[in-house]
Scaffold this motif. Structure first.
Motif, PDB file in Angstrom:
ATOM      1  N   GLN A  26     -48.977  20.897  65.274  1.00  0.00           N
ATOM      2  CA  GLN A  26     -48.347  20.195  66.258  1.00  0.00           C
ATOM      3  C   GLN A  26     -49.013  18.912  66.801  1.00  0.00           C
ATOM      4  OE1 GLN A  26     -47.435  23.001  69.452  1.00  0.00           O
ATOM      5  NE2 GLN A  26     -45.781  24.026  68.281  1.00  0.00           N
ATOM      6  N   THR A  27     -50.404  19.013  66.323  1.00  0.00           N
ATOM      7  CA  THR A  27     -51.177  17.928  66.825  1.00  0.00           C
ATOM      8  C   THR A  27     -52.085  17.398  65.737  1.00  0.00           C
ATOM      9  OG1 THR A  27     -51.776  18.875  69.001  1.00  0.00           O
ATOM     10  CG2 THR A  27     -53.262  17.474  68.110  1.00  0.00           C
ATOM     11  N   SER A  28     -52.415  15.933  65.567  1.00  0.00           N
ATOM     12  CA  SER A  28     -52.987  15.428  64.373  1.00  0.00           C
ATOM     13  C   SER A  28     -54.299  15.594  64.586  1.00  0.00           C
ATOM     14  CB  SER A  28     -52.439  13.913  64.480  1.00  0.00           C
ATOM     15  OG  SER A  28     -52.841  13.298  65.459  1.00  0.00           O
ATOM     16  N   LEU A  29     -55.090  15.394  63.260  1.00  0.00           N
ATOM     17  CA  LEU A  29     -56.669  15.476  63.270  1.00  0.00           C
ATOM     18  C   LEU A  29     -57.270  14.407  64.341  1.00  0.00           C
ATOM     19  CD1 LEU A  29     -59.047  16.740  62.254  1.00  0.00           C
ATOM     20  CD2 LEU A  29     -58.854  15.342  60.120  1.00  0.00           C
ATOM     21  N   ILE A  30     -56.599  13.424  64.325  1.00  0.00           N
ATOM     22  CA  ILE A  30     -56.999  12.200  65.009  1.00  0.00           C
ATOM     23  C   ILE A  30     -56.932  12.752  66.619  1.00  0.00           C
ATOM     24  CG2 ILE A  30     -56.633   9.962  65.632  1.00  0.00           C
ATOM     25  CD1 ILE A  30     -55.545   9.090  63.227  1.00  0.00           C
ATOM     26  N   GLN A  49     -60.352  14.759  71.399  1.00  0.00           N
ATOM     27  CA  GLN A  49     -60.585  15.701  72.259  1.00  0.00           C
ATOM     28  C   GLN A  49     -61.935  16.442  72.091  1.00  0.00           C
ATOM     29  OE1 GLN A  49     -58.868  16.028  75.011  1.00  0.00           O
ATOM     30  NE2 GLN A  49     -57.337  14.453  74.027  1.00  0.00           N
ATOM     31  N   GLU A  50     -62.344  16.657  70.863  1.00  0.00           N
ATOM     32  CA  GLU A  50     -63.848  17.175  70.312  1.00  0.00           C
ATOM     33  C   GLU A  50     -64.765  16.152  70.718  1.00  0.00           C
ATOM     34  OE1 GLU A  50     -62.542  20.029  66.556  1.00  0.00           O
ATOM     35  OE2 GLU A  50     -63.640  17.837  66.264  1.00  0.00           O
ATOM     36  N   ILE A  51     -64.538  14.974  70.724  1.00  0.00           N
ATOM     37  CA  ILE A  51     -65.577  13.993  71.060  1.00  0.00           C
ATOM     38  C   ILE A  51     -65.515  14.038  72.581  1.00  0.00           C
ATOM     39  CG2 ILE A  51     -65.953  11.615  71.312  1.00  0.00           C
ATOM     40  CD1 ILE A  51     -65.069  11.200  68.492  1.00  0.00           C
ATOM     41  N   GLN A  62     -63.043  21.062  78.037  1.00  0.00           N
ATOM     42  CA  GLN A  62     -63.141  22.251  77.164  1.00  0.00           C
ATOM     43  C   GLN A  62     -61.692  22.940  76.957  1.00  0.00           C
ATOM     44  OE1 GLN A  62     -65.560  22.993  75.370  1.00  0.00           O
ATOM     45  NE2 GLN A  62     -64.417  24.835  74.079  1.00  0.00           N
ATOM     46  N   ARG A  63     -61.005  23.044  78.447  1.00  0.00           N
ATOM     47  CA  ARG A  63     -59.639  23.588  78.262  1.00  0.00           C
ATOM     48  C   ARG A  63     -58.555  22.849  77.530  1.00  0.00           C
ATOM     49  NH1 ARG A  63     -56.854  27.728  77.393  1.00  0.00           N
ATOM     50  NH2 ARG A  63     -54.927  27.547  78.500  1.00  0.00           N
ATOM     51  N   VAL A  64     -58.867  21.473  77.351  1.00  0.00           N
ATOM     52  CA  VAL A  64     -57.823  20.448  76.763  1.00  0.00           C
ATOM     53  C   VAL A  64     -58.327  20.684  75.262  1.00  0.00           C
ATOM     54  CG1 VAL A  64     -57.400  17.999  76.129  1.00  0.00           C
ATOM     55  CG2 VAL A  64     -57.625  18.920  78.576  1.00  0.00           C
ATOM     56  N   LEU A  65     -59.517  20.743  74.954  1.00  0.00           N
ATOM     57  CA  LEU A  65     -59.998  20.964  73.434  1.00  0.00           C
ATOM     58  C   LEU A  65     -59.251  22.242  73.165  1.00  0.00           C
ATOM     59  CD1 LEU A  65     -61.466  20.097  70.971  1.00  0.00           C
ATOM     60  CD2 LEU A  65     -63.449  21.385  71.931  1.00  0.00           C
TER      61      LEU A  65
END
Length: 529
Positions: free
Chosen positions: A467-471, A476-478, A453-456
């Motif tokens: 700074q981060t792509s959708l992929i 991370q969501e998954i 959760q923290r990484v997400l």
């Protein structure tokens, strides 16, 4: 015995108590029995009662205790197994019927040279006391009789008789009647552990179905939350695309991700429906029909439930308790008693049949003299007779074969009992191991969930900042969703392990107490913030 004794009718007074002593004679090769577990008194079997009305809601979700109460009240398989007690009682009553009085009567009217009329009636009583049989009767013989049937003639009032037959060797301690009665009494006692075993299995299955349903409901909510993230982001991406702030590739990619999550939600919904249908077999309405639980009845706080910490060091105490409580071992005790009765009966057949008998007879009424009126034609007579009969089948092959069979069956039963004890021990050890590992895994999974959760959260901020792509964000969501799924799956597995642990100990899941390893098996509510 005299010919008239053979015509005696049999009467059997069934006593409330009968000889029930011993199961095992010396040399039966049966080891010391286990102390008999103290089982709770069994309820009287009745027609399917109505379970309590169910009225759960989102504010008051369906509780495990309600499911167990429904099983106890109206689960059809429990009602079916309860009939074992009625069946055993009926078989015991039938065995007692062997000692019912037997009444016989006959009449003969003979014409010709020796015209005569003969009547005979009587009762015979086989008793459970030492194999003694008593008899009493009345007969009347009027008319003309040849010299060789002089005993058939009686006075006008007939002849009353009574007697007793006493076995001195074979059938004194036990006979086929008493063996059947003892076996039926043992079978009646064996109905209780049979019912107890069925209750344990039903409660375990119902509890596991309940927690599987809670797990499936939590997984469905996680899949729904994951889809909601993609749908919310899709609206923002579509606006950005219309404003020409981003290209078409990004919102299209998000639509693909949302479609995949919709499919996952449908799969989760199917799993929830399947779990609800399984639970409905144990959840019954007031009419006794299955109730499919609604999604609103799910516990919303299920992922936050706190599992109780087991104490594996107390394993030895739980093994000892299981060996004293499990109904299977009670059944072995009773089965040993039944086999011992069979052995005693077979040993009884090895003795010769030596029976003593005695009878008295008295004519009443006016006598009609025939010929000289003396000797066999003296109708005004009192008679007393004692005697003995002896019979021995050489060389006892039937009795020896039955005795060898009974001894082998006892030895076979002891081997099975030993395995059953070992199996119970292994089941308790495995249940405690499963419980301990499930508890530890829940703790590690929750730590993984916190980190995921923290990484997400960090990647979400980075995505908003470009700074981060959708992929990468999708990954991370998954990962965070999978961590949540792992927590609820392991939590459901822990509570299913609790149900298995209670059944392994032979404990009724409806009670509040657990075992030495887990004294309080009830789920704990999450601490308030």
């Amino acid at each position: 015995m005299r010919p008239r004794t053979a015509l005696a009718l049999a009467l059997t007074f069934s006593g409330a108590g009968c000889a029930t002593r011993s199961p095992l004679p010396d040399g039966a090769f049966v080891r010391d029995p286990l102390p008999a577990p103290q089982l709770p008194p069994a309820p009287k079997p009745q027609p399917l009662p109505a379970p309590p009305a169910l009225a759960p809601s989102a504010d008051s979700p369906l509780q495990l205790a309600e499911v167990l109460k429904s099983i106890d009240a109206a689960f059809p398989l429990l009602y079916a197994i309860e009939q074992e007690r009625v069946i055993a009682a009926g078989q015991r009553l039938a065995a007692e019927g062997q000692f019912d009085p037997t009444v016989r009567a006959g009449a003969v009217d003979q014409s010709g040279t020796f015209s005569s009329t003969r009547l005979d009636a009587g009762v015979q009583q086989a008793t459970p006391f030492g194999g003694v049989t008593t008899f009493a009767g009345w007969r009347q013989g009027l008319g003309n009789f040849p010299i060789y049937y002089g005993e058939r003639k009686t006075a006008e009032g007939g002849e009353f008789r009574a007697g007793v037959n006493v076995p001195l060797l074979q059938n004194r301690d036990i006979d086929a009647r008493r063996a059947r009665l003892r076996a039926a009494q043992i079978a009646e006692r064996a109905a209780d552990p049979t019912i107890r075993r069925a209750r344990l299995d039903a409660f375990r299955a119902g509890a596991q179905a309940y927690w599987a349903w809670q797990t499936a409901g939590a997984q469905y909510r996680i899949a729904k939350d994951l889809l909601a993230l993609a749908q919310k982001r899709q609206a923002l991406l579509d606006e950005s695309f219309k404003a020409k702030n981003i290209g078409e590739a990004v919102p299209t990619l998000n639509r693909r991700l949302a479609a995949g999550r919709e499919e996952t939600l449908l799969a989760s919904e199917r799993a929830l429906q399947q779990a609800a249908l399984r639970l409905s077999l144990y959840l019954r309405d007031p009419a006794g029909d299955p109730v499919v639980p609604q999604a609103e009845w799910l516990r919303q706080d299920f992922p936050e439930l706190v599992p109780a910490s087991p104490a594996p060091a107390q394993l030895g105490a739980d093994v000892t308790a299981a060996l004293a409580q499990r109904p299977e071992l009670v059944q072995f005790q009773l089965e040993k008693e039944r086999r011992a009765v069979e052995l005693q009966l077979a040993t009884n057949q090895l003795q010769p049949a030596l029976n003593a008998y005695a009878q008295v007879a008295q004519d009443v009424g006016i006598a009609k003299k025939t010929f000289t009126g003396s000797g066999p034609f003296d109708t005004d007579r009192t008679a007393a007779e004692v005697g003995a009969t002896f019979e021995v089948p050489l060389p006892f092959r039937n009795a020896r074969g039955l005795s060898a069979t009974a001894r082998a069956q006892l030895a076979q039963l002891l081997a099975r009992e030993r395995y059953a004890r070992d199996d119970v021990t292994a089941q308790v050890q495995d249940a405690v191991s499963e419980l301990q590992q499930a508890y530890l895994r829940v703790g590690k999974a929750r730590e993984e969930q916190r980190q995921a959760q923290r990484v997400l959260e960090l990647d979400t901020e980075s995505f908003k900042a470009g700074q981060t792509s959708l992929i990468d964000l999708n990954i991370q969501e998954i990962a965070a969703a999978e961590a949540r799924v792992k927590v609820v799956t392991l939590l459901g597995g822990y509570f299913q392990a609790v149900a298995n642990y209670l059944a392994a100990l032979g404990l009724d899941a409806t009670g509040p107490q657990g075992g030495a390893v887990l004294p309080n098996p009830a789920p704990q509510a999450p601490p308030k913030p």
